[in-house]
Design a protein around this motif. Sequence first.
Motif, mmCIF file in Angstrom:
data_model
loop_
_atom_site.group_PDB
_atom_site.id
_atom_site.type_symbol
_atom_site.label_atom_id
_atom_site.label_comp_id
_atom_site.label_asym_id
_atom_site.label_seq_id
_atom_site.Cartn_x
_atom_site.Cartn_y
_atom_site.Cartn_z
ATOM 1 N N LEU A 7 0.797 -1.067 0.071
ATOM 2 C CA LEU A 7 -0.161 0.192 0.039
ATOM 3 C C LEU A 7 0.787 1.150 -0.050
ATOM 4 C CD1 LEU A 7 -2.410 -1.078 3.031
ATOM 5 C CD2 LEU A 7 -3.118 -0.903 0.506
ATOM 6 N N SER A 8 0.165 2.346 -0.570
ATOM 7 C CA SER A 8 0.989 3.545 -0.183
ATOM 8 C C SER A 8 1.188 4.347 1.454
ATOM 9 C CB SER A 8 0.325 4.725 -1.061
ATOM 10 O OG SER A 8 -0.677 5.216 -0.593
ATOM 11 N N VAL A 9 2.090 4.845 1.631
ATOM 12 C CA VAL A 9 2.148 5.518 2.949
ATOM 13 C C VAL A 9 1.012 6.446 3.121
ATOM 14 C CG1 VAL A 9 3.362 7.101 4.329
ATOM 15 C CG2 VAL A 9 4.686 5.347 3.071
ATOM 16 N N ASP A 10 0.528 7.056 2.067
ATOM 17 C CA ASP A 10 -0.514 8.076 2.246
ATOM 18 C C ASP A 10 -1.935 7.335 2.615
ATOM 19 O OD1 ASP A 10 1.101 10.257 1.607
ATOM 20 O OD2 ASP A 10 0.419 10.197 -0.645
ATOM 21 N N THR A 11 -1.844 5.904 1.880
ATOM 22 C CA THR A 11 -3.221 5.234 2.506
ATOM 23 C C THR A 11 -3.350 4.968 4.021
ATOM 24 O OG1 THR A 11 -3.465 4.183 0.128
ATOM 25 C CG2 THR A 11 -4.276 3.011 1.926
ATOM 26 N N LEU A 12 -2.170 4.549 4.292
ATOM 27 C CA LEU A 12 -2.033 4.342 5.717
ATOM 28 C C LEU A 12 -2.334 5.368 6.554
ATOM 29 C CD1 LEU A 12 0.731 1.642 5.988
ATOM 30 C CD2 LEU A 12 -1.554 1.133 6.266
ATOM 31 N N GLN A 13 -1.829 6.579 6.287
ATOM 32 C CA GLN A 13 -2.093 7.875 6.981
ATOM 33 C C GLN A 13 -3.827 8.202 6.830
ATOM 34 O OE1 GLN A 13 0.094 11.110 5.184
ATOM 35 N NE2 GLN A 13 0.088 12.379 7.193
ATOM 36 N N ARG A 14 -4.276 8.163 5.663
ATOM 37 C CA ARG A 14 -5.795 8.342 5.566
ATOM 38 C C ARG A 14 -6.577 7.371 6.358
ATOM 39 N NH1 ARG A 14 -4.861 9.025 0.669
ATOM 40 N NH2 ARG A 14 -5.434 6.788 -0.097
ATOM 41 N N TRP A 15 -6.218 6.192 6.528
ATOM 42 C CA TRP A 15 -6.746 4.881 7.284
ATOM 43 C C TRP A 15 -6.747 5.482 8.788
ATOM 44 C CZ3 TRP A 15 -5.185 -0.387 5.184
ATOM 45 C CH2 TRP A 15 -5.935 -0.684 4.060
ATOM 46 N N VAL A 59 -9.997 3.558 10.164
ATOM 47 C CA VAL A 59 -10.551 2.236 9.745
ATOM 48 C C VAL A 59 -9.482 1.228 9.606
ATOM 49 C CG1 VAL A 59 -12.421 3.490 8.379
ATOM 50 C CG2 VAL A 59 -10.120 3.098 7.205
ATOM 51 N N GLY A 60 -8.288 1.605 9.687
ATOM 52 C CA GLY A 60 -6.826 0.920 9.475
ATOM 53 C C GLY A 60 -6.538 0.079 10.824
ATOM 54 N N PRO A 61 -5.505 -0.574 10.435
ATOM 55 C CA PRO A 61 -4.949 -1.176 11.744
ATOM 56 C C PRO A 61 -4.465 -0.252 12.922
ATOM 57 C CG PRO A 61 -3.236 -1.379 9.997
ATOM 58 C CD PRO A 61 -4.449 -0.929 9.662
ATOM 59 N N PRO A 62 -4.637 -0.862 14.251
ATOM 60 C CA PRO A 62 -4.357 0.098 15.316
ATOM 61 C C PRO A 62 -2.834 0.571 15.183
ATOM 62 C CG PRO A 62 -4.503 -1.966 16.112
ATOM 63 C CD PRO A 62 -4.972 -2.066 14.676
ATOM 64 N N CYS A 63 -2.613 1.902 15.583
ATOM 65 C CA CYS A 63 -1.314 2.215 15.669
ATOM 66 C C CYS A 63 -1.228 3.355 16.924
ATOM 67 C CB CYS A 63 -0.816 3.069 14.296
ATOM 68 S SG CYS A 63 -1.863 4.800 14.131
ATOM 69 N N VAL A 64 -0.083 3.313 17.206
ATOM 70 C CA VAL A 64 0.409 4.334 18.262
ATOM 71 C C VAL A 64 1.273 5.593 17.703
ATOM 72 C CG1 VAL A 64 0.232 2.855 20.223
ATOM 73 C CG2 VAL A 64 2.357 3.111 19.092
ATOM 74 N N ARG A 65 1.601 6.731 18.363
ATOM 75 C CA ARG A 65 2.441 7.602 17.612
ATOM 76 C C ARG A 65 3.188 7.942 18.968
ATOM 77 N NH1 ARG A 65 1.695 11.329 13.787
ATOM 78 N NH2 ARG A 65 0.003 11.124 12.435
ATOM 79 N N VAL A 66 4.535 8.077 18.402
ATOM 80 C CA VAL A 66 5.684 8.530 19.395
ATOM 81 C C VAL A 66 6.137 9.787 18.776
ATOM 82 C CG1 VAL A 66 7.815 7.897 20.374
ATOM 83 C CG2 VAL A 66 5.931 6.004 19.656
ATOM 84 N N GLY A 67 5.674 11.024 19.548
ATOM 85 C CA GLY A 67 6.131 12.081 18.481
ATOM 86 C C GLY A 67 5.417 12.174 17.052
ATOM 87 N N ARG A 68 6.321 12.352 16.167
ATOM 88 C CA ARG A 68 5.693 12.147 14.787
ATOM 89 C C ARG A 68 5.798 10.882 14.194
ATOM 90 N NH1 ARG A 68 8.028 17.636 11.820
ATOM 91 N NH2 ARG A 68 7.022 19.256 13.280
ATOM 92 N N ALA A 97 -0.959 -6.746 16.393
ATOM 93 C CA ALA A 97 -2.344 -6.074 16.140
ATOM 94 C C ALA A 97 -2.453 -6.002 14.728
ATOM 95 C CB ALA A 97 -2.030 -4.735 16.802
ATOM 96 N N VAL A 98 -1.633 -5.785 13.728
ATOM 97 C CA VAL A 98 -1.888 -5.860 12.351
ATOM 98 C C VAL A 98 -2.467 -7.260 12.029
ATOM 99 C CG1 VAL A 98 -0.903 -5.542 10.215
ATOM 100 C CG2 VAL A 98 -0.140 -3.855 11.807
ATOM 101 N N ARG A 99 -1.721 -8.192 12.377
ATOM 102 C CA ARG A 99 -2.391 -9.592 11.963
ATOM 103 C C ARG A 99 -3.693 -9.791 12.649
ATOM 104 N NH1 ARG A 99 3.113 -11.169 13.913
ATOM 105 N NH2 ARG A 99 4.488 -11.544 12.237
ATOM 106 N N ASP A 100 -3.914 -9.359 13.673
ATOM 107 C CA ASP A 100 -5.341 -9.488 14.403
ATOM 108 C C ASP A 100 -6.334 -8.733 13.613
ATOM 109 O OD1 ASP A 100 -4.500 -10.929 16.415
ATOM 110 O OD2 ASP A 100 -4.525 -9.184 17.677
#
Length: 89
Positions: A36-44, A49-58, A66-69
């Motif tokens: 996928l594109s980085v932009d798609t993940l950013q949009r998700w 709607v995408g896989p769960p993520c955490v932010r550490v600063g930027r 979690a992505v597998r789940d």
Amino acid sequence: MDTISPINTATAAPTDDADLLEGWLNRSELAKELTLSVDTLQRWETRRVGPPCVRVGRKVLYRKEAVRDWLREQEARKAGQRGTAAGRR
């Protein structure tokens, strides 16, 4: 006489900082993995709607498990939709 106590490995500092992020992917790594594109993940992420993520600063990180789940949930959701659509025919 001084006695030397054994080192508690639970509180000892890790010898390699790379171990700290073991099991985590940054956005570009996950985009490459999912083709996928980085932009798609950013949009998700923005749409939640995408896989769960955490932010550490930027920096945005995704835990591999979690992505597998999340992928399994997507698969189950699609399988459930196919079953209900077939039942309506």
